[in-house]
Design a protein around this motif. Structure first.
Motif, PDB file in Angstrom:
ATOM      1  N   UNK A 165       4.615  51.446  46.028  1.00  0.00           N
ATOM      2  CA  UNK A 165       3.718  51.665  44.889  1.00  0.00           C
ATOM      3  C   UNK A 165       4.442  52.402  43.769  1.00  0.00           C
ATOM      4  N   UNK A 166       5.250  53.391  44.129  1.00  0.00           N
ATOM      5  CA  UNK A 166       5.994  54.134  43.116  1.00  0.00           C
ATOM      6  C   UNK A 166       7.033  53.254  42.433  1.00  0.00           C
ATOM      7  N   UNK A 177       5.523  46.464  28.635  1.00  0.00           N
ATOM      8  CA  UNK A 177       4.878  45.164  28.448  1.00  0.00           C
ATOM      9  C   UNK A 177       4.838  44.334  29.729  1.00  0.00           C
ATOM     10  N   UNK A 178       5.457  44.837  30.789  1.00  0.00           N
ATOM     11  CA  UNK A 178       5.480  44.099  32.057  1.00  0.00           C
ATOM     12  C   UNK A 178       4.084  44.060  32.660  1.00  0.00           C
ATOM     13  N   UNK A 179       3.624  42.867  32.997  1.00  0.00           N
ATOM     14  CA  UNK A 179       2.302  42.721  33.590  1.00  0.00           C
ATOM     15  C   UNK A 179       2.304  43.259  35.015  1.00  0.00           C
ATOM     16  N   UNK A 180       1.149  43.800  35.430  1.00  0.00           N
ATOM     17  CA  UNK A 180       1.034  44.356  36.780  1.00  0.00           C
ATOM     18  C   UNK A 180       1.407  43.333  37.834  1.00  0.00           C
ATOM     19  N   UNK A 181       0.929  42.105  37.656  1.00  0.00           N
ATOM     20  CA  UNK A 181       1.178  41.073  38.662  1.00  0.00           C
ATOM     21  C   UNK A 181       2.669  40.761  38.775  1.00  0.00           C
ATOM     22  N   UNK A 182       3.412  40.895  37.670  1.00  0.00           N
ATOM     23  CA  UNK A 182       4.858  40.645  37.724  1.00  0.00           C
ATOM     24  C   UNK A 182       5.577  41.780  38.445  1.00  0.00           C
ATOM     25  N   UNK A 183       5.119  43.012  38.244  1.00  0.00           N
ATOM     26  CA  UNK A 183       5.696  44.139  38.974  1.00  0.00           C
ATOM     27  C   UNK A 183       5.418  43.995  40.469  1.00  0.00           C
ATOM     28  N   UNK A 184       4.223  43.562  40.805  1.00  0.00           N
ATOM     29  CA  UNK A 184       3.872  43.355  42.219  1.00  0.00           C
ATOM     30  C   UNK A 184       4.747  42.266  42.837  1.00  0.00           C
ATOM     31  N   UNK A 185       4.947  41.192  42.104  1.00  0.00           N
ATOM     32  CA  UNK A 185       5.777  40.090  42.586  1.00  0.00           C
ATOM     33  C   UNK A 185       7.215  40.556  42.794  1.00  0.00           C
ATOM     34  N   UNK A 186       7.702  41.382  41.887  1.00  0.00           N
ATOM     35  CA  UNK A 186       9.083  41.844  41.971  1.00  0.00           C
ATOM     36  C   UNK A 186       9.307  42.754  43.177  1.00  0.00           C
ATOM     37  N   UNK A 187       8.337  43.622  43.471  1.00  0.00           N
ATOM     38  CA  UNK A 187       8.512  44.610  44.541  1.00  0.00           C
ATOM     39  C   UNK A 187       8.048  44.082  45.898  1.00  0.00           C
ATOM     40  N   UNK A 191       1.412  38.718  44.617  1.00  0.00           N
ATOM     41  CA  UNK A 191       0.450  39.537  43.872  1.00  0.00           C
ATOM     42  C   UNK A 191      -0.547  40.214  44.810  1.00  0.00           C
ATOM     43  N   UNK A 192      -1.006  41.378  44.409  1.00  0.00           N
ATOM     44  CA  UNK A 192      -1.907  42.152  45.260  1.00  0.00           C
ATOM     45  C   UNK A 192      -3.261  41.478  45.466  1.00  0.00           C
TER      46      UNK A 192
END
Length: 282
Positions: A165-166, A177-187, A191-192
């Protein structure tokens, strides 16, 4: 907290057997309520649970797992779940809790991140309940619960995989500007919202709530009510100057069939005319 490295199925299995912790405030409120066992009513108990999304999901999860064979309909509200279980059996079952603040003591930054999401969920639930009541929804608590649990998977990741999460949070801070779903996909690699759908299905949460939490069905007024409440809580989390808010206001006013100044007043904000007059006075 050994979270899976990859794979949404592995993450689902990792989460579904977890004993979901609750806020310390909830534990204190439950202890106080237990002392009034002979006098407390179902609505008061439901109000305690509905202040805490983690307690809410615990109640609904328990209710789903213990539904009777003759029970034809899902129990989709906390008040109904408590009523069906009975006050004394409810307190017998919900007597021991893991506490979120203790669980995340080794991860203070994750604790702050989780509390931010919980506060956002609480605000979304209040908005959703207010608007559903205004729209004469026959069961406004269902709409409020759907808003409260809309970001449940995000809360679970903060709880049980704080390092991940961190990392998602750091990505978005580094690139606003990074979308939440893209951060989730990257980590995480997915998507959550997809993880949430799988976990909720495994927990057999009410189908109605899963539909109300599904943004893809937002052509339905009740789902739109939930989505707009979640959007408003998210976009106003750091103040009322987010560029997405004007679109939110227009959509909410349309849903409620009121003008935007009336909506702003309901939200405790100045109308546009008042704001302009204030600027002229300055």
């Amino acid at each position: 907290m050994n979270a899976p490295q990859t794979g949404i199925d592995s993450w689902t299995e990792f989460l579904i057997d977890k004993e979901v912790p609750v806020l310390r405030h909830t534990v204190h409120a439950m202890d106080e309520a237990r002392l009034r066992l002979e006098r407390i009513n179902v609505r008061e108990i439901a109000d305690i649970a509905l202040h805490d999304p983690m307690m809410t999901v615990r109640v609904l999860r328990f209710s789903a797992a213990h539904r009777g064979r003759r029970q034809l309909q899902d129990i989709s509200t906390v008040e109904h779940a408590v009523m069906m279980l009975g006050v004394e059996p409810f307190f017998q079952h919900f007597s021991q809790f893991d506490v979120i603040e203790d669980h995340l003591r080794p991860h203070p930054h994750a604790m702050l991140g989780l509390l931010h999401v919980i506060r956002r969920a609480q605000r979304a639930a209040r908005y959703a309940l207010d608007w559903a009541t205004w729209r004469c929804d026959l069961n406004s608590e269902e709409v409020a619960i759907a808003a409260l649990l809309h970001d449940l998977a995000e809360m679970l990741v903060w709880c049980f995989a704080p390092e991940r999460a961190l990392r998602m949070q750091a990505l978005q801070k580094a690139e606003p500007t990074l979308r939440s779903v893209d951060a989730q996909q990257a980590v995480l690699g997915f998507p959550l919202n997809e993880l949430q759908a799988l976990v909720c299905a495994k927990w057999e949460l009410p189908e109605l709530l899963l539909t109300l939490m599904d943004d893809a069905s937002c052509e339905k007024p009740r789902v739109k009510n939930v989505k707009l409440a979640v959007d408003l809580a998210r976009h106003s989390a750091h103040g009322w100057d987010d560029p997405a808010l004007p679109d939110d206001f227009r959509a909410i006013a349309s849903l409620m069939n009121i003008d935007e100044d009336t909506l702003r007043n309901r939200l405790g904000l100045k109308s546009e005319d008042q704001a302009e007059q204030g600027g002229d006075d300055a």
